[in-house]
Design a protein around this motif. Sequence first.
Motif, PDB file in Angstrom:
ATOM      1  N   MET A  66       0.837  -1.199   0.000  1.00  0.00           N
ATOM      2  CA  MET A  66       0.000   0.000   0.000  1.00  0.00           C
ATOM      3  C   MET A  66       0.875   1.253   0.000  1.00  0.00           C
ATOM      4  SD  MET A  66      -2.966  -1.260   2.668  1.00  0.00           S
ATOM      5  CE  MET A  66      -4.223  -0.054   2.229  1.00  0.00           C
ATOM      6  N   GLU A  67       1.950   1.219   0.774  1.00  0.00           N
ATOM      7  CA  GLU A  67       2.892   2.339   0.782  1.00  0.00           C
ATOM      8  C   GLU A  67       3.586   2.467  -0.576  1.00  0.00           C
ATOM      9  OE1 GLU A  67       5.659   1.960   3.954  1.00  0.00           O
ATOM     10  OE2 GLU A  67       4.189   2.397   5.522  1.00  0.00           O
ATOM     11  N   ILE A  68       3.964   1.334  -1.170  1.00  0.00           N
ATOM     12  CA  ILE A  68       4.617   1.358  -2.476  1.00  0.00           C
ATOM     13  C   ILE A  68       3.716   2.019  -3.512  1.00  0.00           C
ATOM     14  CG2 ILE A  68       5.372  -0.102  -4.404  1.00  0.00           C
ATOM     15  CD1 ILE A  68       6.524  -2.041  -2.380  1.00  0.00           C
ATOM     16  N   THR A  69       2.439   1.691  -3.484  1.00  0.00           N
ATOM     17  CA  THR A  69       1.496   2.239  -4.459  1.00  0.00           C
ATOM     18  C   THR A  69       1.336   3.742  -4.299  1.00  0.00           C
ATOM     19  OG1 THR A  69       0.314   0.122  -4.434  1.00  0.00           O
ATOM     20  CG2 THR A  69      -0.832   2.001  -5.409  1.00  0.00           C
ATOM     21  N   ILE A  70       1.293   4.208  -3.062  1.00  0.00           N
ATOM     22  CA  ILE A  70       1.220   5.650  -2.800  1.00  0.00           C
ATOM     23  C   ILE A  70       2.476   6.350  -3.312  1.00  0.00           C
ATOM     24  CG2 ILE A  70       1.170   7.411  -0.995  1.00  0.00           C
ATOM     25  CD1 ILE A  70      -0.448   5.384   0.706  1.00  0.00           C
ATOM     26  N   THR A  71       3.647   5.783  -2.993  1.00  0.00           N
ATOM     27  CA  THR A  71       4.913   6.374  -3.428  1.00  0.00           C
ATOM     28  C   THR A  71       5.017   6.395  -4.948  1.00  0.00           C
ATOM     29  OG1 THR A  71       6.003   5.584  -1.416  1.00  0.00           O
ATOM     30  CG2 THR A  71       7.427   6.219  -3.239  1.00  0.00           C
ATOM     31  N   SER A  72       4.560   5.314  -5.581  1.00  0.00           N
ATOM     32  CA  SER A  72       4.579   5.239  -7.044  1.00  0.00           C
ATOM     33  C   SER A  72       3.721   6.347  -7.655  1.00  0.00           C
ATOM     34  CB  SER A  72       4.068   3.863  -7.487  1.00  0.00           C
ATOM     35  OG  SER A  72       3.922   3.807  -8.888  1.00  0.00           O
ATOM     36  N   TYR A  73       2.534   6.536  -7.123  1.00  0.00           N
ATOM     37  CA  TYR A  73       1.634   7.585  -7.616  1.00  0.00           C
ATOM     38  C   TYR A  73       2.262   8.965  -7.480  1.00  0.00           C
ATOM     39  CZ  TYR A  73      -2.182  10.992  -7.439  1.00  0.00           C
ATOM     40  OH  TYR A  73      -2.975  12.104  -7.636  1.00  0.00           O
ATOM     41  N   GLU A  74       2.820   9.248  -6.309  1.00  0.00           N
ATOM     42  CA  GLU A  74       3.400  10.561  -6.074  1.00  0.00           C
ATOM     43  C   GLU A  74       4.605  10.816  -6.986  1.00  0.00           C
ATOM     44  OE1 GLU A  74       2.162  12.933  -4.477  1.00  0.00           O
ATOM     45  OE2 GLU A  74       0.612  11.965  -3.275  1.00  0.00           O
ATOM     46  N   LYS A  75       5.369   9.769  -7.269  1.00  0.00           N
ATOM     47  CA  LYS A  75       6.519   9.929  -8.157  1.00  0.00           C
ATOM     48  C   LYS A  75       6.056  10.166  -9.594  1.00  0.00           C
ATOM     49  CE  LYS A  75      10.931   7.850  -9.483  1.00  0.00           C
ATOM     50  NZ  LYS A  75      11.885   6.723  -9.260  1.00  0.00           N
ATOM     51  N   LEU A  76       5.041   9.437 -10.031  1.00  0.00           N
ATOM     52  CA  LEU A  76       4.486   9.639 -11.368  1.00  0.00           C
ATOM     53  C   LEU A  76       3.913  11.051 -11.502  1.00  0.00           C
ATOM     54  CD1 LEU A  76       2.694   6.202 -11.690  1.00  0.00           C
ATOM     55  CD2 LEU A  76       4.432   7.018 -13.285  1.00  0.00           C
ATOM     56  N   LYS A  77       3.280  11.504 -10.466  1.00  0.00           N
ATOM     57  CA  LYS A  77       2.655  12.826 -10.465  1.00  0.00           C
ATOM     58  C   LYS A  77       3.688  13.943 -10.547  1.00  0.00           C
ATOM     59  CE  LYS A  77      -0.643  15.505  -7.677  1.00  0.00           C
ATOM     60  NZ  LYS A  77      -1.458  15.495  -6.426  1.00  0.00           N
ATOM     61  N   SER A  78       4.807  13.769  -9.847  1.00  0.00           N
ATOM     62  CA  SER A  78       5.822  14.832  -9.795  1.00  0.00           C
ATOM     63  C   SER A  78       6.823  14.749 -10.945  1.00  0.00           C
ATOM     64  CB  SER A  78       6.575  14.773  -8.468  1.00  0.00           C
ATOM     65  OG  SER A  78       7.293  13.555  -8.351  1.00  0.00           O
ATOM     66  N   ASN A  79       6.974  13.557 -11.555  1.00  0.00           N
ATOM     67  CA  ASN A  79       7.890  13.361 -12.686  1.00  0.00           C
ATOM     68  C   ASN A  79       9.284  13.934 -12.398  1.00  0.00           C
ATOM     69  OD1 ASN A  79       8.790  12.633 -15.258  1.00  0.00           O
ATOM     70  ND2 ASN A  79       7.983  14.484 -16.225  1.00  0.00           N
ATOM     71  N   PRO A  80       9.989  13.416 -11.374  1.00  0.00           N
ATOM     72  CA  PRO A  80      11.300  13.969 -10.989  1.00  0.00           C
ATOM     73  C   PRO A  80      12.320  13.862 -12.114  1.00  0.00           C
ATOM     74  CG  PRO A  80      10.960  11.817  -9.988  1.00  0.00           C
ATOM     75  CD  PRO A  80       9.646  12.208 -10.594  1.00  0.00           C
ATOM     76  N   ASN A  81      13.041  14.947 -12.348  1.00  0.00           N
ATOM     77  CA  ASN A  81      14.059  15.006 -13.407  1.00  0.00           C
ATOM     78  C   ASN A  81      13.495  14.630 -14.776  1.00  0.00           C
ATOM     79  OD1 ASN A  81      16.210  15.694 -11.587  1.00  0.00           O
ATOM     80  ND2 ASN A  81      16.305  13.532 -10.982  1.00  0.00           N
ATOM     81  N   ASN A  82      12.173  14.778 -14.943  1.00  0.00           N
ATOM     82  CA  ASN A  82      11.505  14.488 -16.220  1.00  0.00           C
ATOM     83  C   ASN A  82      11.760  13.064 -16.722  1.00  0.00           C
ATOM     84  OD1 ASN A  82      10.434  17.184 -16.513  1.00  0.00           O
ATOM     85  ND2 ASN A  82      12.508  17.841 -17.047  1.00  0.00           N
ATOM     86  N   ILE A  83      11.859  12.110 -15.783  1.00  0.00           N
ATOM     87  CA  ILE A  83      12.215  10.746 -16.196  1.00  0.00           C
ATOM     88  C   ILE A  83      11.141  10.083 -17.049  1.00  0.00           C
ATOM     89  CG2 ILE A  83      13.751  10.367 -14.232  1.00  0.00           C
ATOM     90  CD1 ILE A  83      11.524   8.744 -12.918  1.00  0.00           C
ATOM     91  N   TYR A  84       9.873  10.506 -16.905  1.00  0.00           N
ATOM     92  CA  TYR A  84       8.806   9.862 -17.670  1.00  0.00           C
ATOM     93  C   TYR A  84       8.577  10.521 -19.027  1.00  0.00           C
ATOM     94  CZ  TYR A  84       7.915   7.706 -13.163  1.00  0.00           C
ATOM     95  OH  TYR A  84       8.055   7.021 -11.976  1.00  0.00           O
ATOM     96  N   THR A  85       9.309  11.588 -19.287  1.00  0.00           N
ATOM     97  CA  THR A  85       9.177  12.275 -20.571  1.00  0.00           C
ATOM     98  C   THR A  85      10.504  12.375 -21.325  1.00  0.00           C
ATOM     99  OG1 THR A  85       9.379  14.358 -19.325  1.00  0.00           O
ATOM    100  CG2 THR A  85       7.161  13.636 -19.901  1.00  0.00           C
ATOM    101  N   ASN A  86      11.560  11.846 -20.752  1.00  0.00           N
ATOM    102  CA  ASN A  86      12.877  11.857 -21.387  1.00  0.00           C
ATOM    103  C   ASN A  86      13.026  10.597 -22.229  1.00  0.00           C
ATOM    104  OD1 ASN A  86      15.557  11.861 -22.130  1.00  0.00           O
ATOM    105  ND2 ASN A  86      16.368  12.191 -20.072  1.00  0.00           N
TER     106      ASN A  86
END
Length: 259
Positions: A66-86
Amino acid sequence: MIVSDKYKYVFIGLPFSASSAISKDLCDKYEGKPYLRKHSLYSEFKKQTNKSKLKYRVFAVLRNPMEITITSYEKLKSNPNNIYTNSILFKENGGHISKKQRKKYNFIKKNQATFQEFFLEFYKYPYDNLASLTIDDCDFIIRYDKLQEDYLKVLKKIGVKNPTELPVKNKSKTKLSDITSYFNSEIRERSVSVFGPFMMKYNFKFPKNYGETKVHKKYIIKFKVLGFLRKLFYKFRKQTINKSSKETIYGNLQKEDKA
């Protein structure tokens, strides 16, 4: 993955389970070296190394899904260092960001999706992760809820004298103490079906306000069948060496090791 010839250990870094913090600490203080990818499995290690290193002691971190899923969502939402768009980091270009991850990122961005909307869209089957492909190979298991305590115990068991506490790296900005603020009444029933089999297997508990929970047998059967198919997939899949972003902790460790 971090390996030490001096202390004879192999650390398997599982996603969203303090893998960056532990990897850096092991390399900085305990003769660790990055090996293969950040989240490589022990089965990959066995194929790549010599027989003498198969005697090394193995450890990993197990975290509440449950914690992993929350952390995953927050990381996807924030897109740190544009990793999901690079595009350099996309799997089809030799990176580590999959099409599935980008689909989740695009869903959140396009719809400004809440956690509940995200969960209902992508979590429909019994949850499982790489822990199920890792734990059986481990000599030691660090529970994330006892991270500091268990980490020091493992270091002592592998022969480290006077180990120090783990500095926290890539710390989530979201407080996970109140899981129920994410898993509200709207998704509570679905969460029991999704996480129940995994949590039963690894002795995790649902939040107290869930009350008494019972996982239907059909979800337990699905969990076991999907887990079996998962093992087959990883057993026969073609191994790839993916790129890590230079801005990530593991990417820097790889760069320093080559210097």
